[in-house]
Design a protein around this motif. Structure first.
Motif, PDB file in Angstrom:
ATOM      1  N   LYS A 203       0.847  -1.192   0.000  1.00  0.00           N
ATOM      2  CA  LYS A 203       0.000   0.000   0.000  1.00  0.00           C
ATOM      3  C   LYS A 203       0.883   1.243   0.000  1.00  0.00           C
ATOM      4  N   LYS A 204       0.492   2.225  -0.798  1.00  0.00           N
ATOM      5  CA  LYS A 204       1.285   3.442  -0.945  1.00  0.00           C
ATOM      6  C   LYS A 204       0.490   4.704  -0.608  1.00  0.00           C
ATOM      7  N   GLY A 205      -0.478   4.558   0.287  1.00  0.00           N
ATOM      8  CA  GLY A 205      -1.248   5.709   0.735  1.00  0.00           C
ATOM      9  C   GLY A 205      -1.978   6.382  -0.411  1.00  0.00           C
ATOM     10  N   GLU A 206      -1.817   7.698  -0.517  1.00  0.00           N
ATOM     11  CA  GLU A 206      -2.511   8.453  -1.560  1.00  0.00           C
ATOM     12  C   GLU A 206      -2.040   8.085  -2.966  1.00  0.00           C
ATOM     13  N   HIS A 207      -0.954   7.322  -3.062  1.00  0.00           N
ATOM     14  CA  HIS A 207      -0.419   6.926  -4.370  1.00  0.00           C
ATOM     15  C   HIS A 207      -0.897   5.540  -4.799  1.00  0.00           C
ATOM     16  N   GLY A 208      -1.826   4.950  -4.059  1.00  0.00           N
ATOM     17  CA  GLY A 208      -2.428   3.702  -4.506  1.00  0.00           C
ATOM     18  C   GLY A 208      -1.805   2.460  -3.894  1.00  0.00           C
ATOM     19  N   ALA A 209      -1.768   1.394  -4.670  1.00  0.00           N
ATOM     20  CA  ALA A 209      -1.283   0.107  -4.175  1.00  0.00           C
ATOM     21  C   ALA A 209      -0.756  -0.727  -5.325  1.00  0.00           C
ATOM     22  N   MET A 210       0.101  -1.691  -4.978  1.00  0.00           N
ATOM     23  CA  MET A 210       0.666  -2.613  -5.962  1.00  0.00           C
ATOM     24  C   MET A 210       0.426  -4.045  -5.512  1.00  0.00           C
ATOM     25  N   LEU A 211      -0.013  -4.873  -6.438  1.00  0.00           N
ATOM     26  CA  LEU A 211      -0.236  -6.294  -6.198  1.00  0.00           C
ATOM     27  C   LEU A 211       0.847  -7.093  -6.907  1.00  0.00           C
ATOM     28  N   PHE A 212       1.448  -8.024  -6.196  1.00  0.00           N
ATOM     29  CA  PHE A 212       2.433  -8.939  -6.759  1.00  0.00           C
ATOM     30  C   PHE A 212       1.911 -10.360  -6.569  1.00  0.00           C
ATOM     31  N   ALA A 213       1.621 -11.045  -7.680  1.00  0.00           N
ATOM     32  CA  ALA A 213       1.076 -12.405  -7.608  1.00  0.00           C
ATOM     33  C   ALA A 213       1.320 -13.128  -8.916  1.00  0.00           C
ATOM     34  N   ASP A 214       1.657 -14.404  -8.838  1.00  0.00           N
ATOM     35  CA  ASP A 214       1.855 -15.238 -10.029  1.00  0.00           C
ATOM     36  C   ASP A 214       2.831 -14.589 -11.014  1.00  0.00           C
ATOM     37  N   GLU A 215       3.886 -13.988 -10.467  1.00  0.00           N
ATOM     38  CA  GLU A 215       4.916 -13.313 -11.261  1.00  0.00           C
ATOM     39  C   GLU A 215       4.346 -12.162 -12.093  1.00  0.00           C
ATOM     40  N   GLN A 216       3.203 -11.651 -11.654  1.00  0.00           N
ATOM     41  CA  GLN A 216       2.578 -10.513 -12.312  1.00  0.00           C
ATOM     42  C   GLN A 216       2.552  -9.327 -11.353  1.00  0.00           C
ATOM     43  N   ILE A 217       2.518  -8.130 -11.919  1.00  0.00           N
ATOM     44  CA  ILE A 217       2.398  -6.908 -11.129  1.00  0.00           C
ATOM     45  C   ILE A 217       1.158  -6.163 -11.610  1.00  0.00           C
ATOM     46  N   PHE A 218       0.329  -5.767 -10.658  1.00  0.00           N
ATOM     47  CA  PHE A 218      -0.861  -4.978 -10.955  1.00  0.00           C
ATOM     48  C   PHE A 218      -0.845  -3.771 -10.033  1.00  0.00           C
ATOM     49  N   THR A 219      -1.039  -2.589 -10.601  1.00  0.00           N
ATOM     50  CA  THR A 219      -0.994  -1.379  -9.793  1.00  0.00           C
ATOM     51  C   THR A 219      -2.266  -0.573  -9.964  1.00  0.00           C
ATOM     52  N   VAL A 220      -2.708   0.037  -8.893  1.00  0.00           N
ATOM     53  CA  VAL A 220      -3.911   0.867  -8.913  1.00  0.00           C
ATOM     54  C   VAL A 220      -3.555   2.213  -8.290  1.00  0.00           C
ATOM     55  N   PRO A 221      -4.042   3.324  -8.866  1.00  0.00           N
ATOM     56  CA  PRO A 221      -3.733   4.626  -8.282  1.00  0.00           C
ATOM     57  C   PRO A 221      -4.572   4.887  -7.038  1.00  0.00           C
ATOM     58  N   GLY A 222      -4.186   5.903  -6.282  1.00  0.00           N
ATOM     59  CA  GLY A 222      -5.061   6.367  -5.225  1.00  0.00           C
ATOM     60  C   GLY A 222      -6.224   7.126  -5.834  1.00  0.00           C
ATOM     61  N   PHE A 223      -7.393   7.050  -5.193  1.00  0.00           N
ATOM     62  CA  PHE A 223      -8.541   7.762  -5.737  1.00  0.00           C
ATOM     63  C   PHE A 223      -8.382   9.250  -5.443  1.00  0.00           C
ATOM     64  N   PRO A 224      -8.524  10.108  -6.445  1.00  0.00           N
ATOM     65  CA  PRO A 224      -8.321  11.551  -6.218  1.00  0.00           C
ATOM     66  C   PRO A 224      -9.436  12.153  -5.372  1.00  0.00           C
ATOM     67  N   LEU A 225      -9.048  12.744  -4.241  1.00  0.00           N
ATOM     68  CA  LEU A 225      -9.992  13.364  -3.323  1.00  0.00           C
ATOM     69  C   LEU A 225      -9.629  14.829  -3.119  1.00  0.00           C
ATOM     70  N   ASP A 226     -10.645  15.666  -2.891  1.00  0.00           N
ATOM     71  CA  ASP A 226     -10.384  17.076  -2.615  1.00  0.00           C
ATOM     72  C   ASP A 226      -9.664  17.258  -1.290  1.00  0.00           C
ATOM     73  N   LYS A 227      -9.979  16.401  -0.322  1.00  0.00           N
ATOM     74  CA  LYS A 227      -9.405  16.543   1.008  1.00  0.00           C
ATOM     75  C   LYS A 227      -9.372  15.197   1.707  1.00  0.00           C
ATOM     76  N   VAL A 228      -8.278  14.928   2.374  1.00  0.00           N
ATOM     77  CA  VAL A 228      -8.159  13.757   3.236  1.00  0.00           C
ATOM     78  C   VAL A 228      -8.264  14.250   4.671  1.00  0.00           C
ATOM     79  N   SER A 229      -9.324  13.852   5.361  1.00  0.00           N
ATOM     80  CA  SER A 229      -9.552  14.343   6.720  1.00  0.00           C
ATOM     81  C   SER A 229      -8.804  13.541   7.769  1.00  0.00           C
ATOM     82  N   ASP A 230      -8.724  12.202   7.580  1.00  0.00           N
ATOM     83  CA  ASP A 230      -8.117  11.351   8.605  1.00  0.00           C
ATOM     84  C   ASP A 230      -7.705  10.011   7.986  1.00  0.00           C
TER      85      ASP A 230
END
Length: 310
Positions: A203-230
């Motif tokens: 997990k990369k916080g506001e920058h999303g996350a990376m999955l490593f499985a079966d010798e594959q890499i899948f990455t997803v961005p963080g969802f763009p929000l106007d404000k992170v409260s907590d």
């Protein structure tokens, strides 16, 4: 499709540049369970609470369909308490206090009905508690595990024993670097996958996350929000949604894991919108599905048309 969650219940003190709250419902078991329940049932929680844990907090969890038959209640101890102060950059926080209280004597007991759960979530707890949980399972479902820098530093051998028994490890990027001594996520992932888990989510916080499985890499961005409260509980809500999604899958292969990562990121993005777990609590499954669809729009790109020679 059952999910077993083993983690902490907490009374949190949270301070941000915009707001603060005291003795708010928190803990890894809270966030994981509420997130998992968005996708599947039953969701059973194994945790410990003290004499000061409000009845209203228990009723809130019950109202969300979470089975508390595995909850231990100590009448001579207070509930685990944590306090944190976030900076203007909410990725940076100071831990103000950590009071183990009842958690120091927690010895998990898994109810019979959850000893054959399809998905088991080991929240951020000592490797000894995680091992005690695994030893009570009749069958090994899909086991997803979280950990943190404290256990990486202070109980490396016990943590290695856990890593050899799980299917998936979910940690953040700083923990991946600490665990491996590397400063590159790809190299870190390769090393971690040699320690036992066949699947890794970083997990990369506001920058999303990376999955490593079966010798594959899948990455997803963080969802763009106007404000992170907590950001408190975002990683745990990711784990809960990840687990809940997998519990609905007939087969946990690469496609199912990719969907689970998208759902994890979607639910985590709701979690950070208010202090405490309350935005997560009031988010309906339909809103999660809609946000997951928006993720597709963030990452789709058009296939190039056939180029014509000049």
């Amino acid at each position: 499709m059952s999910v077993l969650v083993v983690g902490t219940l907490a009374l949190d003190y949270i301070e941000t540049p915009w707001d603060k709250t005291d003795k708010v419902l928190g803990g890894s078991a809270t966030y994981i369970s509420v997130a998992a329940r968005l996708f599947t049932e039953p969701v059973g929680m194994v945790a410990v609470a003290g004499r000061d844990f409000p009845e209203a907090h228990k009723q809130l969890l019950i109202s969300k369909g979470i089975d508390l038959s595995g909850l231990q209640e100590f009448s001579d101890q207070d509930t685990f308490a944590w306090g944190g102060r976030y900076h203007d950059d909410v990725n940076v926080r100071d831990t103000l206090f950590t009071h183990l209280n009842a958690l120091a004597e927690f010895d998990p007991v898994v109810p019979d009905v959850y000893q054959n759960s399809k998905v088991v979530c080991l929240g951020n707890l000592s490797p000894d508690i995680q091992a005690a949980t695994l030893n009570q399972l009749n069958t090994r479902g899909f086991i997803a595990c979280d950990t943190m820098n404290y256990w990486i530093t202070n109980t490396p051998e016990a943590l290695r024993e856990i890593l050899a028994q799980i299917d998936c490890l979910l940690i953040n990027d700083e923990e991946a670097y600490q665990m491996t001594g590397e400063h590159n996520l790809i190299l870190s992932a390769r090393k971690i996958l040699t320690l036992g888990p066949r699947i890794l989510v970083i997990k990369k916080g506001e920058h999303g996350a990376m999955l490593f499985a079966d010798e594959q890499i899948f990455t997803v961005p963080g969802f763009p929000l106007d404000k992170v409260s907590d950001p408190t509980g975002a990683g745990d809500s990711f784990l809960g949604a990840f687990a809940g999604s997998l519990a609905c899958e007939p087969h946990i292969g690469l496609d199912a894991l990719k969907r689970a990562v998208i759902y994890g990121a979607s639910v985590a993005s709701f979690c950070v919108e208010t202090l405490g777990p309350f935005q997560l609590v009031k988010t309906p499954p339909a809103a999660v599905e809609e946000r997951a669809k928006l993720f597709r729009g963030l990452t789709e790109w058009p296939v190039s048309h056939e180029r014509q020679e000049a």
